[in-house]
Design a protein around this motif. Sequence first.
Motif, PDB file in Angstrom:
ATOM      1  N   SER A 118       4.716  17.008   0.266  1.00  0.00           N
ATOM      2  CA  SER A 118       3.962  15.765   0.128  1.00  0.00           C
ATOM      3  C   SER A 118       4.966  14.616   0.022  1.00  0.00           C
ATOM      4  O   SER A 118       5.936  14.703  -0.764  1.00  0.00           O
ATOM      5  N   GLN A 119       4.745  13.557   0.774  1.00  0.00           N
ATOM      6  CA  GLN A 119       5.710  12.466   0.824  1.00  0.00           C
ATOM      7  C   GLN A 119       4.963  11.128   0.772  1.00  0.00           C
ATOM      8  O   GLN A 119       4.099  10.853   1.591  1.00  0.00           O
ATOM      9  N   PRO A 120       5.295  10.255  -0.209  1.00  0.00           N
ATOM     10  CA  PRO A 120       4.671   8.924  -0.254  1.00  0.00           C
ATOM     11  C   PRO A 120       5.359   7.974   0.733  1.00  0.00           C
ATOM     12  O   PRO A 120       6.565   8.042   0.944  1.00  0.00           O
ATOM     13  N   VAL A 121       4.562   7.087   1.319  1.00  0.00           N
ATOM     14  CA  VAL A 121       5.085   6.068   2.246  1.00  0.00           C
ATOM     15  C   VAL A 121       4.514   4.721   1.810  1.00  0.00           C
ATOM     16  O   VAL A 121       3.298   4.595   1.606  1.00  0.00           O
ATOM     17  N   GLN A 122       5.375   3.731   1.669  1.00  0.00           N
ATOM     18  CA  GLN A 122       4.952   2.398   1.286  1.00  0.00           C
ATOM     19  C   GLN A 122       4.851   1.508   2.519  1.00  0.00           C
ATOM     20  O   GLN A 122       5.714   1.557   3.394  1.00  0.00           O
ATOM     21  N   TYR A 123       3.820   0.676   2.544  1.00  0.00           N
ATOM     22  CA  TYR A 123       3.649  -0.292   3.623  1.00  0.00           C
ATOM     23  C   TYR A 123       3.442  -1.662   2.975  1.00  0.00           C
ATOM     24  O   TYR A 123       2.535  -1.842   2.164  1.00  0.00           O
ATOM     25  N   VAL A 124       4.314  -2.616   3.355  1.00  0.00           N
ATOM     26  CA  VAL A 124       4.316  -3.934   2.742  1.00  0.00           C
ATOM     27  C   VAL A 124       3.578  -4.914   3.652  1.00  0.00           C
ATOM     28  O   VAL A 124       3.939  -5.079   4.824  1.00  0.00           O
ATOM     29  N   TRP A 125       2.564  -5.586   3.098  1.00  0.00           N
ATOM     30  CA  TRP A 125       1.807  -6.606   3.825  1.00  0.00           C
ATOM     31  C   TRP A 125       2.266  -7.985   3.370  1.00  0.00           C
ATOM     32  O   TRP A 125       2.189  -8.322   2.175  1.00  0.00           O
ATOM     33  N   THR A 126       2.789  -8.793   4.321  1.00  0.00           N
ATOM     34  CA  THR A 126       3.243 -10.154   3.996  1.00  0.00           C
ATOM     35  C   THR A 126       2.752 -11.116   5.073  1.00  0.00           C
ATOM     36  O   THR A 126       2.502 -10.734   6.222  1.00  0.00           O
ATOM     37  N   LEU A 127       2.640 -12.385   4.672  1.00  0.00           N
ATOM     38  CA  LEU A 127       2.256 -13.463   5.576  1.00  0.00           C
ATOM     39  C   LEU A 127       3.430 -14.432   5.699  1.00  0.00           C
ATOM     40  O   LEU A 127       3.943 -14.900   4.680  1.00  0.00           O
ATOM     41  N   ASP A 128       3.879 -14.709   6.921  1.00  0.00           N
ATOM     42  CA  ASP A 128       4.970 -15.660   7.149  1.00  0.00           C
ATOM     43  C   ASP A 128       4.423 -16.858   7.930  1.00  0.00           C
ATOM     44  O   ASP A 128       3.592 -16.684   8.809  1.00  0.00           O
ATOM     45  N   SER A 159       0.858  -1.194   0.000  1.00  0.00           N
ATOM     46  CA  SER A 159       0.000   0.000   0.000  1.00  0.00           C
ATOM     47  C   SER A 159       0.888   1.236   0.000  1.00  0.00           C
ATOM     48  O   SER A 159       1.775   1.377   0.851  1.00  0.00           O
ATOM     49  N   THR A 160       0.668   2.115  -0.967  1.00  0.00           N
ATOM     50  CA  THR A 160       1.435   3.361  -1.048  1.00  0.00           C
ATOM     51  C   THR A 160       0.503   4.519  -0.694  1.00  0.00           C
ATOM     52  O   THR A 160      -0.472   4.783  -1.422  1.00  0.00           O
ATOM     53  N   ILE A 161       0.822   5.196   0.440  1.00  0.00           N
ATOM     54  CA  ILE A 161      -0.010   6.292   0.947  1.00  0.00           C
ATOM     55  C   ILE A 161       0.744   7.608   0.729  1.00  0.00           C
ATOM     56  O   ILE A 161       1.925   7.712   1.072  1.00  0.00           O
ATOM     57  N   LEU A 162       0.054   8.594   0.171  1.00  0.00           N
ATOM     58  CA  LEU A 162       0.649   9.916  -0.036  1.00  0.00           C
ATOM     59  C   LEU A 162       0.187  10.837   1.101  1.00  0.00           C
ATOM     60  O   LEU A 162      -1.010  11.079   1.261  1.00  0.00           O
ATOM     61  N   PHE A 163       1.178  11.321   1.883  1.00  0.00           N
ATOM     62  CA  PHE A 163       0.880  12.189   3.023  1.00  0.00           C
ATOM     63  C   PHE A 163       1.242  13.635   2.693  1.00  0.00           C
ATOM     64  O   PHE A 163       2.269  13.890   2.038  1.00  0.00           O
ATOM     65  N   LYS A 164       0.403  14.554   3.177  1.00  0.00           N
ATOM     66  CA  LYS A 164       0.704  15.984   3.104  1.00  0.00           C
ATOM     67  C   LYS A 164       1.236  16.393   4.474  1.00  0.00           C
ATOM     68  O   LYS A 164       0.531  16.308   5.482  1.00  0.00           O
ATOM     69  N   GLY A 195      -2.981  15.633   5.741  1.00  0.00           N
ATOM     70  CA  GLY A 195      -3.914  14.894   4.903  1.00  0.00           C
ATOM     71  C   GLY A 195      -3.233  13.650   4.356  1.00  0.00           C
ATOM     72  O   GLY A 195      -2.003  13.549   4.336  1.00  0.00           O
ATOM     73  N   ALA A 196      -4.029  12.690   3.917  1.00  0.00           N
ATOM     74  CA  ALA A 196      -3.488  11.440   3.364  1.00  0.00           C
ATOM     75  C   ALA A 196      -4.434  10.925   2.300  1.00  0.00           C
ATOM     76  O   ALA A 196      -5.659  11.136   2.367  1.00  0.00           O
ATOM     77  N   SER A 197      -3.866  10.250   1.302  1.00  0.00           N
ATOM     78  CA  SER A 197      -4.650   9.650   0.232  1.00  0.00           C
ATOM     79  C   SER A 197      -3.877   8.421  -0.279  1.00  0.00           C
ATOM     80  O   SER A 197      -2.663   8.303  -0.106  1.00  0.00           O
ATOM     81  N   ILE A 198      -4.620   7.512  -0.885  1.00  0.00           N
ATOM     82  CA  ILE A 198      -3.995   6.291  -1.427  1.00  0.00           C
ATOM     83  C   ILE A 198      -3.401   6.624  -2.793  1.00  0.00           C
ATOM     84  O   ILE A 198      -4.134   6.931  -3.742  1.00  0.00           O
ATOM     85  N   GLN A 199      -2.114   6.595  -2.854  1.00  0.00           N
ATOM     86  CA  GLN A 199      -1.430   6.884  -4.135  1.00  0.00           C
ATOM     87  C   GLN A 199      -1.426   5.647  -5.042  1.00  0.00           C
ATOM     88  O   GLN A 199      -1.618   5.755  -6.250  1.00  0.00           O
ATOM     89  N   LYS A 200      -1.191   4.454  -4.441  1.00  0.00           N
ATOM     90  CA  LYS A 200      -1.200   3.217  -5.216  1.00  0.00           C
ATOM     91  C   LYS A 200      -1.723   2.105  -4.320  1.00  0.00           C
ATOM     92  O   LYS A 200      -1.191   1.869  -3.231  1.00  0.00           O
TER      93      LYS A 200
END
Length: 221
Positions: A211-221, A159-164, A173-178
């Motif tokens: 404005s800065q994008p932040v990526q969050y990686v979801w994985t299952l181990d 999930s890539t979130i774009l933060f203001k 503010g925040a929005s889903i960039q990708k």
Amino acid sequence: MNFSQEKNAGKNFTGIAIVIVLHVIVAYGLITGLGKRMVTKMLEPVETKIIEEVKPPPPPDVPPPPPPPEMKAPPPPFIPPVEVQVQTPPPPQNVIANTTQQKPATTEINRTPPAPQAPPAPAAAPKGPARTAAVVDFNTCSKPEYPKSSLRNEETGVSTILFKIAADGSVQGASIQKSSGFRDLDKAAMSALSKCRFKAATENGQAVESSQPVQYVWTLD
């Protein structure tokens, strides 16, 4: 008359005459030594000559052939040095990964699309005022919790979130960039990361909004 007797008498007289002549010749020869000369002539030693084969003189000494000319190795070819252009790597993006060891409530496996690729690095900014990007401080907030529905369905993605970001580092503010491909994962990431504080971006040493994008990686181990 008996002519046959006359013919025989003539032949006898001729033969007697021949014999007498021969005797006279032999007697003459003995007297004059002709026979001795003939015997002496026949008894003369025979001279034999041995002709030795004359060997030709040995050939003159032939000088040895000159040694072959020394072959010198050619000089190594000149290889010009290769210019290597080193590109400056792009600034790192804020990425955080979330893993869980909790087993899903069901063994049913849902086919999920592959995780989307990370967004391309931003192009290098043209030369101008010195500027630094905002950086998230993950120590000021909790990590997003894995949604239960996503655990059951074994959903993963990025999930890539774009933060203001304000000049004081707070989130405006925040929005889903990708999207990661799953709405629950995107909402959980944006809700949790919006509570984080940032180190504000600077321009010529002064904090500015950005404005800065932040990526969050979801994985299952």
